[in-house]
Design a protein around this motif. Structure first.
Motif, PDB file in Angstrom:
ATOM      1  N   ILE A 169       5.144  -9.444  -2.941  1.00  0.00           N
ATOM      2  CA  ILE A 169       4.237  -8.436  -3.477  1.00  0.00           C
ATOM      3  C   ILE A 169       4.324  -7.208  -2.590  1.00  0.00           C
ATOM      4  CG2 ILE A 169       1.844  -7.869  -4.057  1.00  0.00           C
ATOM      5  CD1 ILE A 169       2.735 -10.312  -5.644  1.00  0.00           C
ATOM      6  N   THR A 170       4.525  -6.059  -3.204  1.00  0.00           N
ATOM      7  CA  THR A 170       4.465  -4.787  -2.488  1.00  0.00           C
ATOM      8  C   THR A 170       3.367  -3.978  -3.147  1.00  0.00           C
ATOM      9  OG1 THR A 170       6.837  -4.872  -2.055  1.00  0.00           O
ATOM     10  CG2 THR A 170       5.754  -2.741  -1.761  1.00  0.00           C
ATOM     11  N   ASP A 171       2.470  -3.444  -2.340  1.00  0.00           N
ATOM     12  CA  ASP A 171       1.339  -2.680  -2.860  1.00  0.00           C
ATOM     13  C   ASP A 171       0.969  -1.607  -1.839  1.00  0.00           C
ATOM     14  OD1 ASP A 171      -0.739  -1.865  -4.511  1.00  0.00           O
ATOM     15  OD2 ASP A 171      -1.712  -3.828  -4.590  1.00  0.00           O
ATOM     16  N   PHE A 172       0.090  -0.721  -2.215  1.00  0.00           N
ATOM     17  CA  PHE A 172      -0.384   0.334  -1.325  1.00  0.00           C
ATOM     18  C   PHE A 172      -1.902   0.319  -1.307  1.00  0.00           C
ATOM     19  CE2 PHE A 172       3.854   1.557  -2.411  1.00  0.00           C
ATOM     20  CZ  PHE A 172       4.345   2.251  -1.320  1.00  0.00           C
ATOM     21  N   ALA A 173      -2.494   0.566  -0.127  1.00  0.00           N
ATOM     22  CA  ALA A 173      -3.949   0.575  -0.003  1.00  0.00           C
ATOM     23  C   ALA A 173      -4.361   1.586   1.058  1.00  0.00           C
ATOM     24  CB  ALA A 173      -4.465  -0.811   0.372  1.00  0.00           C
ATOM     25  N   GLU A 174      -5.594   2.067   0.919  1.00  0.00           N
ATOM     26  CA  GLU A 174      -6.164   2.931   1.945  1.00  0.00           C
ATOM     27  C   GLU A 174      -6.205   2.125   3.240  1.00  0.00           C
ATOM     28  OE1 GLU A 174      -6.908   6.063   1.536  1.00  0.00           O
ATOM     29  OE2 GLU A 174      -6.777   6.187  -0.640  1.00  0.00           O
ATOM     30  N   PRO A 175      -6.026   2.792   4.407  1.00  0.00           N
ATOM     31  CA  PRO A 175      -6.008   2.062   5.683  1.00  0.00           C
ATOM     32  C   PRO A 175      -7.214   1.145   5.890  1.00  0.00           C
ATOM     33  CG  PRO A 175      -5.324   4.331   6.025  1.00  0.00           C
ATOM     34  CD  PRO A 175      -5.761   4.217   4.588  1.00  0.00           C
ATOM     35  N   ASP A 176      -8.393   1.558   5.453  1.00  0.00           N
ATOM     36  CA  ASP A 176      -9.586   0.729   5.650  1.00  0.00           C
ATOM     37  C   ASP A 176      -9.747  -0.352   4.575  1.00  0.00           C
ATOM     38  OD1 ASP A 176     -10.125   2.624   3.685  1.00  0.00           O
ATOM     39  OD2 ASP A 176     -12.232   2.838   4.244  1.00  0.00           O
TER      40      ASP A 176
ATOM     41  N   LEU B  21       3.784  -8.594   1.085  1.00  0.00           N
ATOM     42  CA  LEU B  21       3.343  -9.981   1.245  1.00  0.00           C
ATOM     43  C   LEU B  21       4.375 -10.916   0.619  1.00  0.00           C
ATOM     44  CD1 LEU B  21      -0.282  -9.297   0.001  1.00  0.00           C
ATOM     45  CD2 LEU B  21       0.412  -9.554   2.377  1.00  0.00           C
ATOM     46  N   GLU B  22       4.531 -12.093   1.203  1.00  0.00           N
ATOM     47  CA  GLU B  22       5.453 -13.086   0.656  1.00  0.00           C
ATOM     48  C   GLU B  22       4.748 -14.429   0.512  1.00  0.00           C
ATOM     49  OE1 GLU B  22       9.128 -13.424   2.783  1.00  0.00           O
ATOM     50  OE2 GLU B  22       9.589 -11.295   2.559  1.00  0.00           O
ATOM     51  N   TYR B  23       4.987 -15.080  -0.610  1.00  0.00           N
ATOM     52  CA  TYR B  23       4.380 -16.380  -0.892  1.00  0.00           C
ATOM     53  C   TYR B  23       5.463 -17.338  -1.357  1.00  0.00           C
ATOM     54  CZ  TYR B  23       0.207 -13.498  -0.941  1.00  0.00           C
ATOM     55  OH  TYR B  23      -0.786 -12.611  -0.596  1.00  0.00           O
ATOM     56  N   LEU B  24       5.560 -18.470  -0.687  1.00  0.00           N
ATOM     57  CA  LEU B  24       6.503 -19.501  -1.075  1.00  0.00           C
ATOM     58  C   LEU B  24       5.894 -20.299  -2.219  1.00  0.00           C
ATOM     59  CD1 LEU B  24       9.242 -20.737  -0.249  1.00  0.00           C
ATOM     60  CD2 LEU B  24       7.969 -22.346   1.173  1.00  0.00           C
ATOM     61  N   LEU B  25       6.630 -20.425  -3.305  1.00  0.00           N
ATOM     62  CA  LEU B  25       6.142 -21.165  -4.466  1.00  0.00           C
ATOM     63  C   LEU B  25       7.046 -22.358  -4.723  1.00  0.00           C
ATOM     64  CD1 LEU B  25       5.508 -18.214  -6.952  1.00  0.00           C
ATOM     65  CD2 LEU B  25       3.849 -19.319  -5.469  1.00  0.00           C
ATOM     66  N   ASN B  26       6.461 -23.462  -5.064  1.00  0.00           N
ATOM     67  CA  ASN B  26       7.231 -24.647  -5.430  1.00  0.00           C
ATOM     68  C   ASN B  26       7.563 -24.599  -6.921  1.00  0.00           C
ATOM     69  OD1 ASN B  26       7.162 -25.751  -2.828  1.00  0.00           O
ATOM     70  ND2 ASN B  26       5.126 -26.594  -3.198  1.00  0.00           N
ATOM     71  N   ALA B  27       8.055 -23.463  -7.341  1.00  0.00           N
ATOM     72  CA  ALA B  27       8.386 -23.282  -8.759  1.00  0.00           C
ATOM     73  C   ALA B  27       9.729 -23.940  -9.047  1.00  0.00           C
ATOM     74  CB  ALA B  27       8.447 -21.796  -9.089  1.00  0.00           C
ATOM     75  N   THR B  28       9.803 -24.609 -10.166  1.00  0.00           N
ATOM     76  CA  THR B  28      11.051 -25.263 -10.542  1.00  0.00           C
ATOM     77  C   THR B  28      11.772 -24.510 -11.654  1.00  0.00           C
ATOM     78  OG1 THR B  28       9.815 -26.672 -12.056  1.00  0.00           O
ATOM     79  CG2 THR B  28      10.287 -27.568  -9.874  1.00  0.00           C
ATOM     80  N   SER B  29      11.077 -23.590 -12.293  1.00  0.00           N
ATOM     81  CA  SER B  29      11.674 -22.881 -13.422  1.00  0.00           C
ATOM     82  C   SER B  29      11.554 -21.378 -13.256  1.00  0.00           C
ATOM     83  CB  SER B  29      10.973 -23.296 -14.720  1.00  0.00           C
ATOM     84  OG  SER B  29      11.320 -22.428 -15.765  1.00  0.00           O
ATOM     85  N   LYS B  30      12.692 -20.707 -13.247  1.00  0.00           N
ATOM     86  CA  LYS B  30      12.653 -19.244 -13.145  1.00  0.00           C
ATOM     87  C   LYS B  30      12.040 -18.645 -14.415  1.00  0.00           C
ATOM     88  CE  LYS B  30      17.227 -17.989 -14.862  1.00  0.00           C
ATOM     89  NZ  LYS B  30      18.469 -17.298 -14.586  1.00  0.00           N
TER      90      LYS B  30
ATOM     91  N   ARG C 197       4.106   8.327  -5.789  1.00  0.00           N
ATOM     92  CA  ARG C 197       5.050   7.455  -5.090  1.00  0.00           C
ATOM     93  C   ARG C 197       4.477   6.059  -4.851  1.00  0.00           C
ATOM     94  NH1 ARG C 197       8.436  10.500  -0.599  1.00  0.00           N
ATOM     95  NH2 ARG C 197       9.871  11.461  -2.064  1.00  0.00           N
ATOM     96  N   ASP C 198       3.167   5.880  -5.003  1.00  0.00           N
ATOM     97  CA  ASP C 198       2.536   4.572  -4.813  1.00  0.00           C
ATOM     98  C   ASP C 198       2.790   3.703  -6.048  1.00  0.00           C
ATOM     99  OD1 ASP C 198       1.630   5.578  -2.436  1.00  0.00           O
ATOM    100  OD2 ASP C 198      -0.460   5.742  -3.059  1.00  0.00           O
ATOM    101  N   TYR C 199       2.955   2.434  -5.820  1.00  0.00           N
ATOM    102  CA  TYR C 199       3.223   1.491  -6.899  1.00  0.00           C
ATOM    103  C   TYR C 199       2.796   0.103  -6.450  1.00  0.00           C
ATOM    104  CZ  TYR C 199       7.221   0.304  -3.970  1.00  0.00           C
ATOM    105  OH  TYR C 199       8.017  -0.093  -2.924  1.00  0.00           O
ATOM    106  N   PHE C 200       2.849  -0.849  -7.360  1.00  0.00           N
ATOM    107  CA  PHE C 200       2.782  -2.246  -6.936  1.00  0.00           C
ATOM    108  C   PHE C 200       3.901  -2.990  -7.643  1.00  0.00           C
ATOM    109  CE2 PHE C 200      -0.003  -2.561 -10.609  1.00  0.00           C
ATOM    110  CZ  PHE C 200       0.154  -3.860 -11.095  1.00  0.00           C
ATOM    111  N   GLU C 201       4.508  -3.874  -6.891  1.00  0.00           N
ATOM    112  CA  GLU C 201       5.690  -4.572  -7.381  1.00  0.00           C
ATOM    113  C   GLU C 201       5.519  -6.064  -7.159  1.00  0.00           C
ATOM    114  OE1 GLU C 201      10.015  -3.215  -6.740  1.00  0.00           O
ATOM    115  OE2 GLU C 201       9.702  -4.751  -5.197  1.00  0.00           O
ATOM    116  N   ILE C 202       5.944  -6.829  -8.143  1.00  0.00           N
ATOM    117  CA  ILE C 202       5.953  -8.278  -8.051  1.00  0.00           C
ATOM    118  C   ILE C 202       7.409  -8.703  -8.215  1.00  0.00           C
ATOM    119  CG2 ILE C 202       5.015 -10.424  -8.968  1.00  0.00           C
ATOM    120  CD1 ILE C 202       2.794  -8.681 -10.299  1.00  0.00           C
ATOM    121  N   LYS C 203       7.927  -9.340  -7.186  1.00  0.00           N
ATOM    122  CA  LYS C 203       9.348  -9.687  -7.160  1.00  0.00           C
ATOM    123  C   LYS C 203       9.516 -11.180  -6.901  1.00  0.00           C
ATOM    124  CE  LYS C 203      13.515  -8.360  -4.597  1.00  0.00           C
ATOM    125  NZ  LYS C 203      14.010  -7.508  -3.506  1.00  0.00           N
TER     126      LYS C 203
END
Length: 128
Positions: A99-106, A8-17, A79-85
């Protein structure tokens, strides 16, 4: 059953890293939007929701001002993980939260909705 990878990708109006990195990589920052209470012991992070739900994750990779990757300790597949980049878009001067994550198909739809609500909370608390 094999879990599906979600990106998933989210555009943020962040001004400070610095503010964004603090929100995704520190216990205090994560408590503002991801969990009610976060306790970190260097590599192991405890996430608490409400009075009873708790999960532990291991930080398996981290690069300052770039990404943090967790693996739930109770997950069967290592091998499953969740990542916030966070990435910076020079054209728009905005940050993109990936966001990268893993979930059961349902459960893919529910997982996407959960991330939507969490990122909405991040936007509200940090002013993005």
């Amino acid at each position: 059953m094999k879990k599906e990878k979600i990106h998933l990708e989210y555009l943020l109006n962040a001004t400070s890293k610095n503010i964004l990195w603090g929100a995704i990589s520190t216990p205090t920052g994560l408590e503002d939007w991801f969990a009610d209470k976060v306790v970190s012991d260097d590599k192991i992070v405890e996430f608490h929701w409400g009075k009873t739900e708790q999960r532990k994750a291991e930080i398996i990779a981290i690069r300052s001002f770039s990404f943090i990757r967790f693996r739930w300790l109770d997950d069967e597949n290592e091998r499953d993980y969740f990542e916030i980049k966070m990435t910076y878009n020079e054209l728009t001067s905005d940050y993109v939260l990936e966001i990268t994550d893993f979930a059961e198909p349902d459960e893919v739809g529910d997982m996407k909705e959960l991330w939507e609500s969490q990122v909405a909370k991040l936007r509200r608390t940090c002013g993005f």
